[in-house]
Design a protein around this motif. Structure first.
Motif, mmCIF file in Angstrom:
data_model
loop_
_atom_site.group_PDB
_atom_site.id
_atom_site.type_symbol
_atom_site.label_atom_id
_atom_site.label_comp_id
_atom_site.label_asym_id
_atom_site.label_seq_id
_atom_site.Cartn_x
_atom_site.Cartn_y
_atom_site.Cartn_z
ATOM 1 N N LEU A 67 0.625 -1.655 -0.065
ATOM 2 C CA LEU A 67 0.230 0.330 0.353
ATOM 3 C C LEU A 67 0.857 1.560 0.354
ATOM 4 C CD1 LEU A 67 -2.829 -0.722 2.672
ATOM 5 C CD2 LEU A 67 -3.469 -0.042 0.391
ATOM 6 N N LEU A 68 1.837 1.301 0.803
ATOM 7 C CA LEU A 68 2.628 2.743 0.773
ATOM 8 C C LEU A 68 3.346 2.928 -0.752
ATOM 9 C CD1 LEU A 68 3.205 2.766 5.198
ATOM 10 C CD2 LEU A 68 1.841 4.188 3.495
ATOM 11 N N GLY A 69 4.066 1.915 -0.729
ATOM 12 C CA GLY A 69 4.773 1.602 -2.210
ATOM 13 C C GLY A 69 3.487 2.187 -3.069
ATOM 14 N N MET A 70 2.316 2.132 -3.256
ATOM 15 C CA MET A 70 1.867 2.219 -4.454
ATOM 16 C C MET A 70 1.433 4.424 -4.153
ATOM 17 S SD MET A 70 -1.362 -0.674 -4.612
ATOM 18 C CE MET A 70 -1.257 -2.300 -4.534
ATOM 19 N N VAL A 71 0.915 4.378 -2.173
ATOM 20 C CA VAL A 71 1.327 5.561 -1.990
ATOM 21 C C VAL A 71 2.396 6.519 -2.225
ATOM 22 C CG1 VAL A 71 1.612 7.412 0.377
ATOM 23 C CG2 VAL A 71 -0.324 5.342 -0.365
ATOM 24 N N GLU A 72 3.360 5.583 -2.331
ATOM 25 C CA GLU A 72 4.750 6.962 -2.779
ATOM 26 C C GLU A 72 5.175 6.815 -3.899
ATOM 27 O OE1 GLU A 72 5.537 8.909 -0.117
ATOM 28 O OE2 GLU A 72 5.450 7.448 2.243
ATOM 29 N N LYS A 73 4.541 6.154 -4.739
ATOM 30 C CA LYS A 73 4.922 5.400 -6.499
ATOM 31 C C LYS A 73 5.416 7.256 -6.761
ATOM 32 C CE LYS A 73 0.616 5.581 -8.461
ATOM 33 N NZ LYS A 73 0.101 6.255 -8.686
ATOM 34 N N ASP A 74 5.074 8.419 -6.265
ATOM 35 C CA ASP A 74 5.146 9.288 -7.165
ATOM 36 C C ASP A 74 5.972 10.355 -5.981
ATOM 37 O OD1 ASP A 74 3.786 9.039 -9.368
ATOM 38 O OD2 ASP A 74 1.617 9.305 -8.872
ATOM 39 N N THR A 75 6.376 10.167 -4.872
ATOM 40 C CA THR A 75 6.984 11.056 -4.340
ATOM 41 C C THR A 75 8.400 11.415 -5.337
ATOM 42 O OG1 THR A 75 5.831 10.214 -2.437
ATOM 43 C CG2 THR A 75 7.505 11.131 -1.658
ATOM 44 N N PRO A 80 10.020 13.673 1.539
ATOM 45 C CA PRO A 80 10.366 12.573 3.075
ATOM 46 C C PRO A 80 9.251 12.325 2.355
ATOM 47 C CG PRO A 80 9.216 15.249 3.255
ATOM 48 C CD PRO A 80 9.724 14.883 1.747
ATOM 49 N N LEU A 81 8.835 10.757 2.772
ATOM 50 C CA LEU A 81 8.036 9.938 2.787
ATOM 51 C C LEU A 81 6.487 10.297 3.509
ATOM 52 C CD1 LEU A 81 10.331 6.741 2.377
ATOM 53 C CD2 LEU A 81 9.170 7.854 0.241
ATOM 54 N N TRP A 82 5.454 9.870 3.197
ATOM 55 C CA TRP A 82 4.080 10.187 3.638
ATOM 56 C C TRP A 82 4.380 9.225 4.554
ATOM 57 C CZ3 TRP A 82 2.149 14.363 3.526
ATOM 58 C CH2 TRP A 82 1.834 15.819 2.738
ATOM 59 N N SER A 83 4.590 8.137 4.861
ATOM 60 C CA SER A 83 4.863 7.113 5.793
ATOM 61 C C SER A 83 5.390 7.545 6.870
ATOM 62 C CB SER A 83 5.229 5.834 5.496
ATOM 63 O OG SER A 83 6.897 6.064 4.200
ATOM 64 N N ALA A 84 5.877 8.467 6.901
ATOM 65 C CA ALA A 84 6.862 9.108 8.023
ATOM 66 C C ALA A 84 6.143 9.753 9.042
ATOM 67 C CB ALA A 84 7.262 10.266 7.368
ATOM 68 N N VAL A 85 5.051 10.230 8.700
ATOM 69 C CA VAL A 85 3.544 10.067 9.962
ATOM 70 C C VAL A 85 2.653 8.943 10.738
ATOM 71 C CG1 VAL A 85 1.184 11.314 10.001
ATOM 72 C CG2 VAL A 85 2.912 11.984 8.048
ATOM 73 N N LEU A 86 3.436 7.928 9.965
ATOM 74 C CA LEU A 86 2.715 6.374 10.406
ATOM 75 C C LEU A 86 4.283 6.340 11.457
ATOM 76 C CD1 LEU A 86 1.662 4.075 8.147
ATOM 77 C CD2 LEU A 86 0.496 5.085 9.366
ATOM 78 N N ALA A 87 5.035 6.329 11.071
ATOM 79 C CA ALA A 87 6.265 6.278 11.905
ATOM 80 C C ALA A 87 6.925 7.245 12.905
ATOM 81 C CB ALA A 87 7.661 5.331 11.206
ATOM 82 N N PHE A 97 8.633 -0.750 10.394
ATOM 83 C CA PHE A 97 8.404 -1.229 9.311
ATOM 84 C C PHE A 97 8.524 0.118 8.530
ATOM 85 C CE2 PHE A 97 4.581 0.684 6.843
ATOM 86 C CZ PHE A 97 4.023 -0.298 6.336
ATOM 87 N N HIS A 98 9.089 1.239 8.838
ATOM 88 C CA HIS A 98 9.643 2.128 8.059
ATOM 89 C C HIS A 98 10.678 2.071 7.264
ATOM 90 C CE1 HIS A 98 9.824 6.493 6.576
ATOM 91 N NE2 HIS A 98 11.221 6.285 6.570
ATOM 92 N N ARG A 99 12.110 1.143 8.173
ATOM 93 C CA ARG A 99 12.942 0.617 6.880
ATOM 94 C C ARG A 99 12.729 0.043 6.402
ATOM 95 N NH1 ARG A 99 15.671 1.297 13.025
ATOM 96 N NH2 ARG A 99 17.142 2.258 12.825
ATOM 97 N N GLN A 106 14.548 2.678 -1.733
ATOM 98 C CA GLN A 106 15.318 2.495 -2.371
ATOM 99 C C GLN A 106 16.469 4.010 -1.280
ATOM 100 O OE1 GLN A 106 17.126 1.912 -5.606
ATOM 101 N NE2 GLN A 106 16.892 -0.620 -5.661
ATOM 102 N N ARG A 107 15.910 4.154 -0.250
ATOM 103 C CA ARG A 107 16.083 5.484 0.796
ATOM 104 C C ARG A 107 17.049 5.283 1.816
ATOM 105 N NH1 ARG A 107 12.539 9.926 0.326
ATOM 106 N NH2 ARG A 107 11.755 10.308 -1.483
ATOM 107 N N PRO A 108 17.625 5.759 1.593
ATOM 108 C CA PRO A 108 19.099 5.814 3.460
ATOM 109 C C PRO A 108 17.749 6.019 4.424
ATOM 110 C CG PRO A 108 19.446 7.491 1.819
ATOM 111 C CD PRO A 108 18.187 7.567 1.428
#
Length: 131
Positions: A67-75, A80-87, A97-99, A106-108
């Protein structure tokens, strides 16, 4: 028989992928609302509650990643990743999960949890400023 089984399994995988694709905009909207409009973190349970999407009740780890891969596909890579809000809450599960999603994209990420929480806090602040 084997061919029918393969077709049935392929159809089941496709239906599951279609369901996740249906849910992705709801997840994206909830993350953006929490980060940008409300300036706070969120959880999967809260996303399910706010969106009314029962399929988000206890999704499997792999489904969350998909799901988050789909959400972040255009980031953009520089954003920053929107998933940061979850982590950003900093729980062990949220950080793991964020890692995982960062690795998939492929984000450090920092090795230490405290450095990661600092990065996530900064990412959430940047997301608020963007919107």
């Amino acid at each position: 028989m084997a061919e029918q089984r393969r077709r049935a399994e392929a159809a089941e995988r496709q239906a599951h992928a279609d369901n996740l694709a249906h849910l992705a905009p709801f997840v994206a909207g909830a993350l953006k609302k929490a980060a940008a409009r409300e300036g706070r973190t969120t959880t999967w349970g809260e996303i399910r509650q706010k969106t009314g999407q029962r399929q988000l009740d206890r999704p499997a780890h792999q489904d969350k990643l998909d799901l988050l891969g789909m959400v972040e596909k255009d980031t953009l890579p520089s954003s920053p990743l929107w998933s940061a809000v979850l982590a950003a809450a900093g729980t062990d599960e949220a950080l793991r999960f964020h890692r995982d999603i960062s690795h998939r994209l492929q984000r450090p990420v920092p090795d230490s949890d405290s450095d990661l929480v600092t990065q996530l806090t900064a990412d959430c602040a940047q997301l608020r400023r963007q919107w």
